[in-house]
Design a protein around this motif. Structure first.
Motif, PDB file in Angstrom:
ATOM      1  N   SER A 147       0.828  -1.207   0.000  1.00  0.00           N
ATOM      2  CA  SER A 147       0.000   0.000   0.000  1.00  0.00           C
ATOM      3  C   SER A 147       0.862   1.256   0.000  1.00  0.00           C
ATOM      4  O   SER A 147       2.049   1.225   0.350  1.00  0.00           O
ATOM      5  N   LYS A 148       0.248   2.376  -0.386  1.00  0.00           N
ATOM      6  CA  LYS A 148       0.969   3.649  -0.471  1.00  0.00           C
ATOM      7  C   LYS A 148      -0.018   4.809  -0.422  1.00  0.00           C
ATOM      8  O   LYS A 148      -1.132   4.718  -0.946  1.00  0.00           O
ATOM      9  N   TRP A 149       0.394   5.891   0.225  1.00  0.00           N
ATOM     10  CA  TRP A 149      -0.379   7.131   0.249  1.00  0.00           C
ATOM     11  C   TRP A 149       0.468   8.257  -0.342  1.00  0.00           C
ATOM     12  O   TRP A 149       1.638   8.402   0.002  1.00  0.00           O
ATOM     13  N   ILE A 150      -0.137   9.065  -1.219  1.00  0.00           N
ATOM     14  CA  ILE A 150       0.589  10.151  -1.885  1.00  0.00           C
ATOM     15  C   ILE A 150      -0.247  11.430  -1.794  1.00  0.00           C
ATOM     16  O   ILE A 150      -1.429  11.443  -2.155  1.00  0.00           O
ATOM     17  N   ILE A 151       0.365  12.501  -1.331  1.00  0.00           N
ATOM     18  CA  ILE A 151      -0.283  13.810  -1.322  1.00  0.00           C
ATOM     19  C   ILE A 151       0.217  14.605  -2.519  1.00  0.00           C
ATOM     20  O   ILE A 151       1.421  14.668  -2.782  1.00  0.00           O
ATOM     21  N   ASN A 152      -0.732  15.173  -3.266  1.00  0.00           N
ATOM     22  CA  ASN A 152      -0.416  16.015  -4.436  1.00  0.00           C
ATOM     23  C   ASN A 152       0.445  15.281  -5.459  1.00  0.00           C
ATOM     24  O   ASN A 152       1.482  15.786  -5.914  1.00  0.00           O
ATOM     25  N   GLU A 153      -0.012  14.112  -5.825  1.00  0.00           N
ATOM     26  CA  GLU A 153       0.700  13.294  -6.806  1.00  0.00           C
ATOM     27  C   GLU A 153       0.887  14.056  -8.115  1.00  0.00           C
ATOM     28  O   GLU A 153      -0.047  14.653  -8.655  1.00  0.00           O
ATOM     29  N   GLY A 154       2.131  14.043  -8.639  1.00  0.00           N
ATOM     30  CA  GLY A 154       2.438  14.681  -9.910  1.00  0.00           C
ATOM     31  C   GLY A 154       2.665  16.169  -9.831  1.00  0.00           C
ATOM     32  O   GLY A 154       2.994  16.805 -10.844  1.00  0.00           O
ATOM     33  N   LYS A 155       2.523  16.771  -8.660  1.00  0.00           N
ATOM     34  CA  LYS A 155       2.760  18.205  -8.491  1.00  0.00           C
ATOM     35  C   LYS A 155       4.163  18.440  -7.924  1.00  0.00           C
ATOM     36  O   LYS A 155       4.847  17.511  -7.490  1.00  0.00           O
ATOM     37  N   GLU A 156       4.578  19.696  -7.919  1.00  0.00           N
ATOM     38  CA  GLU A 156       5.909  20.014  -7.418  1.00  0.00           C
ATOM     39  C   GLU A 156       6.075  19.651  -5.949  1.00  0.00           C
ATOM     40  O   GLU A 156       7.163  19.292  -5.503  1.00  0.00           O
ATOM     41  N   ASP A 157       4.994  19.763  -5.192  1.00  0.00           N
ATOM     42  CA  ASP A 157       5.080  19.464  -3.759  1.00  0.00           C
ATOM     43  C   ASP A 157       4.595  18.047  -3.442  1.00  0.00           C
ATOM     44  O   ASP A 157       4.133  17.776  -2.331  1.00  0.00           O
ATOM     45  N   GLU A 158       4.704  17.139  -4.418  1.00  0.00           N
ATOM     46  CA  GLU A 158       4.293  15.746  -4.184  1.00  0.00           C
ATOM     47  C   GLU A 158       5.032  15.173  -2.976  1.00  0.00           C
ATOM     48  O   GLU A 158       6.229  15.391  -2.793  1.00  0.00           O
ATOM     49  N   LYS A 159       4.283  14.421  -2.174  1.00  0.00           N
ATOM     50  CA  LYS A 159       4.878  13.791  -0.996  1.00  0.00           C
ATOM     51  C   LYS A 159       4.295  12.396  -0.820  1.00  0.00           C
ATOM     52  O   LYS A 159       3.079  12.239  -0.722  1.00  0.00           O
ATOM     53  N   ILE A 160       5.169  11.416  -0.813  1.00  0.00           N
ATOM     54  CA  ILE A 160       4.756  10.051  -0.467  1.00  0.00           C
ATOM     55  C   ILE A 160       4.848   9.924   1.046  1.00  0.00           C
ATOM     56  O   ILE A 160       5.913  10.162   1.634  1.00  0.00           O
ATOM     57  N   LEU A 161       3.758   9.580   1.677  1.00  0.00           N
ATOM     58  CA  LEU A 161       3.750   9.511   3.134  1.00  0.00           C
ATOM     59  C   LEU A 161       4.670   8.397   3.610  1.00  0.00           C
ATOM     60  O   LEU A 161       4.714   7.305   3.034  1.00  0.00           O
ATOM     61  N   ASP A 162       5.394   8.691   4.666  1.00  0.00           N
ATOM     62  CA  ASP A 162       6.411   7.759   5.159  1.00  0.00           C
ATOM     63  C   ASP A 162       5.810   6.490   5.733  1.00  0.00           C
ATOM     64  O   ASP A 162       6.420   5.418   5.673  1.00  0.00           O
ATOM     65  N   TYR A 163       4.617   6.636   6.321  1.00  0.00           N
ATOM     66  CA  TYR A 163       4.046   5.507   7.053  1.00  0.00           C
ATOM     67  C   TYR A 163       2.615   5.218   6.595  1.00  0.00           C
ATOM     68  O   TYR A 163       1.912   6.099   6.105  1.00  0.00           O
ATOM     69  N   ALA A 164       2.219   3.977   6.799  1.00  0.00           N
ATOM     70  CA  ALA A 164       0.872   3.558   6.430  1.00  0.00           C
ATOM     71  C   ALA A 164      -0.175   4.083   7.406  1.00  0.00           C
ATOM     72  O   ALA A 164      -1.369   4.039   7.122  1.00  0.00           O
ATOM     73  N   MET A 165       0.262   4.528   8.574  1.00  0.00           N
ATOM     74  CA  MET A 165      -0.608   5.191   9.535  1.00  0.00           C
ATOM     75  C   MET A 165       0.082   6.483   9.958  1.00  0.00           C
ATOM     76  O   MET A 165       1.256   6.684   9.698  1.00  0.00           O
ATOM     77  N   GLY A 166      -0.668   7.330  10.643  1.00  0.00           N
ATOM     78  CA  GLY A 166      -0.040   8.544  11.139  1.00  0.00           C
ATOM     79  C   GLY A 166      -1.043   9.448  11.815  1.00  0.00           C
ATOM     80  O   GLY A 166      -2.243   9.159  11.845  1.00  0.00           O
ATOM     81  N   ASP A 167      -0.535  10.506  12.380  1.00  0.00           N
ATOM     82  CA  ASP A 167      -1.400  11.497  13.004  1.00  0.00           C
ATOM     83  C   ASP A 167      -1.970  12.406  11.919  1.00  0.00           C
ATOM     84  O   ASP A 167      -1.725  12.213  10.727  1.00  0.00           O
ATOM     85  N   VAL A 168      -2.710  13.424  12.315  1.00  0.00           N
ATOM     86  CA  VAL A 168      -3.419  14.258  11.353  1.00  0.00           C
ATOM     87  C   VAL A 168      -2.455  15.025  10.453  1.00  0.00           C
ATOM     88  O   VAL A 168      -1.345  15.388  10.847  1.00  0.00           O
TER      89      VAL A 168
END
Length: 585
Positions: free
Chosen positions: A493-514
């Motif tokens: 599994s994988k979580w990605i914020i703003n995929e394909g944008k300059e500030d794209e970030k793949i989340l480090d963990y499968a769970m996390g805080d807000v």
């Protein structure tokens, strides 16, 4: 023993009542998680607190109701304390001093006693419903470490006493949620469902007579026990062990170990979780009631589905779960995300039984996948948000299920102890400031095997609101779902914020805080799939071709994973080259 035809008729009548109870909640609730995702459950118990029938709802809920009812009757209200018109309410995981209450604070349980001629206690009508918000740390979905952060706590208490509602309690509940409208509507849905259960059971008694109903239900319990014991006898006596990991990516000190020894002796079976790691400061700990639920569910998976599901099925089963561990957490530790552990318990049981009953188990599945978010946009959603003007949404995101000895795994389905359907995209967009961009099957994500797993899901949405607050949960981001008997592992599994944008970030963990989001931010979730079963080189070539034609498996992977050579133009199989390649491999 009662007439076998009458036995079946009354068994189905009881099941019908339980199903009507669940349908009542779904049709009359206010929140999306119930009216669209059906996150509620119901059951009927006899006057001694023994399970008679349950709706086909959320497996992790159903087997919790029995332990909770027993806690209520032994620690809070004796049968003599109950009257017609009473309705008991609780959401406390540690009610009675053990973890044998509700699974977490958002699961409110209602217990309605059923009386015959207003004097004899003959049954209990019970419901459990997952409520949107019960206070706590914003929506209660962040990384909590103690139970008080997860919302208000109700030890078993009478919401109705002889038909009179406790208005002070009612107001306390509605004043401790950010979504009082939804809370009120969903509570009323639960109350209505309990009343349907009372009415339905009384109708059965009126039609057949109380003594005959008692005789038949006693026979039903014994019948289910007898058939379950027959199934256990088919398993070779012995001790079977397996281990699985949770928080496999190292989050909060992980990975942590779950360990199980299954002991089969004649027609009895013991599930011993000794060796499992201690509970941690976090919300993934499983109350004992949830561990029991997951265990009973797994047993129903490996026994005949035609056996009536009641307490008789549970009599041959013993669960050993040491106190203070991940599978029997103790006050005051958090447990909101107990599903992270409970999903893996099913894989743990299947893995332990893989060599004992290879034709009845399945490879690893996708496990838990959730996301929850809130935001505000009063221009597009002026009626949402209730008190805080925030609109809340989220989804139990299905992935791929593991394969079995004779069947491919199911693609994009809530697995095992979760049984929630996918809510319509339009319903989520109407009720919250978010816009779906994609929901698709991820090609080449299956666990290969003679029977392949289900495929992973790729899901992407955009926040069209302000002040977004996002949390996420998934599993198997580092250690993929394992195959069985030669089957290959599945997709991680994988979580990605703003995929394909300059500030794209793949989340480090499968769970996390807000995580705080801005207007226009996107969230991409790639779920885990499942593990395959059996040697991929033994897969039917025509099935490989079918997957290629459907766009699920690439021509390259058909050759690489399965040893099947397919013409890219005609999609015809080169049997001679495929057989040669398979023999080489």
């Amino acid at each position: 023993m009662a007439n076998v035809i009458l036995l079946e008729v009354i068994n189905n009548a009881l099941r019908s009542v339980a199903e009507q109870m669940s349908a009542t909640m779904v049709r009359s609730s206010y929140s999306t998680i119930v009216k669209e995702m059906m996150d509620c459950s119901s059951a009927i118990f006899d006057g001694n607190g023994r399970l008679l029938a349950e709706g086909a709802n959320i497996p992790i809920h159903l087997n919790c109701l029995g332990p909770c009812l027993n806690t209520v009757l032994t620690k809070y209200f004796s049968k003599e304390d109950l009257n017609p018109g009473d309705l008991i309410l609780t959401n406390h995981p540690y009610a009675g001093g053990e973890s044998l209450g509700s699974h977490h604070t958002k699961d409110l349980i209602m217990i309605a006693p059923v009386f015959h001629d207003n004097n004899e206690l003959i049954a209990f009508s019970m419901t459990m419903l997952h409520h949107k918000d019960v206070g706590g740390v914003w929506t209660g979905d962040s990384w909590t470490v103690e139970i008080w952060q997860e919302g208000f706590l109700l030890e078993p208490i009478k919401l109705y006493d002889k038909g009179i509602r406790n208005e002070a309690l009612w107001n306390v509940i509605l004043n401790n949620t950010r979504t009082p409208r939804d809370m009120k509507g969903d509570l009323m849905a639960q109350i209505s469902a309990c009343n349907i259960g009372i009415k339905g059971f009384k109708q059965i008694v009126k039609k057949y007579g109380l003594e005959l109903v008692k005789e038949v239900t006693e026979d039903l319990l014994n019948y289910s026990e007898r058939l379950t014991r027959n199934e256990i006898r088919l398993i070779r006596d012995g001790s079977y062990t397996h281990e699985e990991k949770i928080l496999d990516d190292g989050f909060e000190g992980g990975p942590y170990n779950l360990k199980l020894t299954v002991i089969v002796e004649g027609d009895n079976i013991t599930f011993d979780y000794t060796g499992t790691d201690k509970q941690i400061r976090g919300p993934i700990n499983s109350p004992l009631s949830a561990t029991i639920s997951a265990t009973y569910y797994a047993m129903r998976c490996i026994t005949n589905a035609d056996i009536p599901s009641n307490q008789g099925c549970q009599r041959p089963i013993k669960v050993i779960a040491p106190e203070g561990t991940l599978v029997n957490c103790q006050m005051p530790i958090g447990c909101f995300q107990r599903m992270v552990t409970d999903h893996i318990l099913v894989d743990l049981i299947m893995g332990a039984m893989a060599n004992a009953i290879p034709n009845k188990v399945m490879a690893d599945s996708c496990g838990t996948n959730y996301d929850f978010c809130s935001g505000t946009n009063l221009e597009t959603h002026p009626r949402g948000g209730e008190i805080t003007h925030r609109q809340y949404w989220g989804e139990i995101v299905p992935g791929g299920l593991g394969a079995r000895s004779d069947k491919d795994g199911i693609t994009i389905m809530s697995c095992h102890v979760t049984n929630c359907p996918i809510p319509p995209l339009e319903a989520q967009e109407i009720e919250a400031p978010m816009l779906f961009i994609e929901r698709s099957i991820l090609p080449d994500s299956e666990g290969a095997g003679k029977f392949r797993s289900g495929f992973a899901q790729r899901r992407k949405w955009k926040l069209v609101g302000h002040d977004g607050i996002f949390s996420h949960v998934s599993q198997k981001s580092k250690i993929p779902p394992q195959g069985m008997h030669g089957g290959k592992h599945g997709n991680t599994s994988k979580w990605i914020i703003n995929e394909g944008k300059e500030d794209e970030k793949i989340l480090d963990y499968a769970m996390g805080d807000v995580i705080f989001l801005n207007y226009g931010d996107t969230i991409t979730c790639i779920t885990a799939s499942g593990g395959g079963y059996g040697n991929p080189l033994e897969r039917d070539m025509e099935k490989v071709k079918e997957d290629v034609e459907m766009g699920l498996v690439s021509i390259e992977n058909a050759k690489l994973k399965y040893g099947v050579v397919i013409n890219p133009i005609t999609h015809e199989i080169d049997y001679e080259e495929s057989n040669r390649l398979r023999n080489i491999k």
